[in-house]
Design an enzyme around this catalytic site. Sequence first.
Site, PDB file in Angstrom:
ATOM      1  N   LYS A  55     -15.724 -45.601  11.284  1.00 56.87           N
ATOM      2  CA  LYS A  55     -14.263 -45.614  11.171  1.00 56.87           C
ATOM      3  C   LYS A  55     -13.913 -45.661   9.692  1.00 56.87           C
ATOM      4  O   LYS A  55     -14.279 -46.596   8.981  1.00 56.87           O
ATOM      5  CB  LYS A  55     -13.662 -46.810  11.909  1.00 56.87           C
ATOM      6  N   GLN A  84      -9.438 -39.886  16.394  1.00 54.61           N
ATOM      7  CA  GLN A  84      -8.374 -39.848  15.395  1.00 54.61           C
ATOM      8  C   GLN A  84      -7.290 -40.822  15.804  1.00 54.61           C
ATOM      9  O   GLN A  84      -6.719 -40.702  16.889  1.00 54.61           O
ATOM     10  CB  GLN A  84      -7.796 -38.433  15.287  1.00 54.61           C
ATOM     11  N   GLY A  85      -7.032 -41.813  14.967  1.00 60.39           N
ATOM     12  CA  GLY A  85      -5.960 -42.761  15.222  1.00 60.39           C
ATOM     13  C   GLY A  85      -4.775 -42.481  14.330  1.00 60.39           C
ATOM     14  O   GLY A  85      -4.720 -41.463  13.631  1.00 60.39           O
ATOM     15  N   ASP A 133      -4.725 -55.198  24.936  1.00 64.95           N
ATOM     16  CA  ASP A 133      -4.633 -53.748  25.185  1.00 64.95           C
ATOM     17  C   ASP A 133      -5.888 -53.257  25.904  1.00 64.95           C
ATOM     18  O   ASP A 133      -6.504 -52.270  25.509  1.00 64.95           O
ATOM     19  CB  ASP A 133      -4.436 -52.997  23.868  1.00 64.95           C
TER      20      ASP A 133
END
Length: 484
Positions: free
Chosen positions: A37, A16-17, A127
């Site tokens: 996604k 879950q983003g 990242d």
Amino acid sequence: MEKFHAQYEMLETIGQGGCAKVKLARHRLTGTHVAVKMIPKREYWCKLLMFEAELLMMFNHPNIISLLQVIETKKKVYLIMELCEGKSLYQHIQNAGYLQEDEARPLFKQLLSAMNYCHNQGIVHRDLTPDNIMVEKDGRVKNIDFGLSTHVKPGQKLNLFCGTYPFSAPEVLLSRPYGGPKIDVWTLGVVLYFMVIGKIPFDAASIEKLRKQIVAGKYSAPCRLSVKLQHLINLLMTDNPELRPTVAEVMVHPWITKGSGVFPDPCEEQIPLKPDPAIVKPMGHIGFQAQDIEDSLRQRKFNETMASYCLLKKQILKECDRPIRDQPMNPSVTPFPSLVDTPTFHLGLRRRETEPTGLRLSANRQVSVCGKSTSKKRDRSFIWPGVLSRPINTTPTMDQTHTRTRSVPCIYSNVCTIHPNSIDESTEGHTSASAEDKPVHSRGWPRGIKGWTRKIGNAMRKLCCCIPSKETSHLGQSRVCPKK
């Protein structure tokens, strides 16, 4: 929505983003599990996430997650990606405490290979953290998140502050224009430190103290680390970005090249540009066109055809590595192949002239994607017929056209014969395969005098049309009488 659910069965949520969910799904045709996604079509967030999808469309590397298909509906965009079956690098280190140098080296080399590939494509990650790196069960590393990645030109400086604070390079925290590839090198140093120490090099109670630590570039290194490894970590986390090496330079460092200097095979592409005929032919039996398969792969269309090819290939390769089951499975039980119930057959099956020709692999030769092979000690062979459509109402017979159904695709698993030469020796003593032969069932051939008597009797009955055969069909398949 209907287009997606016609091809995939949605299962539980696995991620879950902030603006997207990642679901576990099953590809209905092959039974292979994938990660999906789901991106809602909100103008701002959709643009950011679709930029990540565009990057994934560019990538084709064994250590970068593969995008297989894009399905767009009125309200959502579905990104179908390969499923990494393993743990994040963070979980992997948490369970182990820390890694020995010989354990960390092969994992880190895969990270270097992936980052070098990205930088050569003009992409910086920004990242690269242990949470965004997956370690699969076979030890393969996958970079899975490129949400903060961007394009850069040679010499271009970036200004946007982004990333995870403890992994950020000093020039980013100082709000200075920075070169994208060099901040990835710094982050690789932090990740390597975390792998061999079990904790991150910079840690403080407040953001301001953490910032001062990173800008100063001061951290402790245990004496148990080898001199070469300490030198590499210091080199990666050089506070002056101008003195920091490139990823290509790091790849030839003595600690990296110690032992085997082999990096992941650059030709081992996840999505081939040229289809394998051993996969194209059976796909034709279930409705796919050979030209469409070739065009979808070469042009990287990310459509249903491309996804089906890649998932079938993945399942076949997995079947080649799967141990042979002790008990045969009934092919009529499961209409679609799945990870739970894949039809298998007994050891020592004899392939007759009318059976489809398969690809025969030997267990003492490991075939790579590039076509090269390496030798192993075991002497065992596998008969890999590839992906076949299961005949329902017909049985292969001599001199007859084989009827295949397109409604029930099936992937036959490996058939292992411990002594390959014994097949030819045993068949020489029997008569050649004919229409009167009994089909090969998973229970094996009749043995002893009674077995041969029954076999001859059945053959005689079929020669005389007026005498019905006592043989009953097995596995839901009916016999087909030979043409006169």
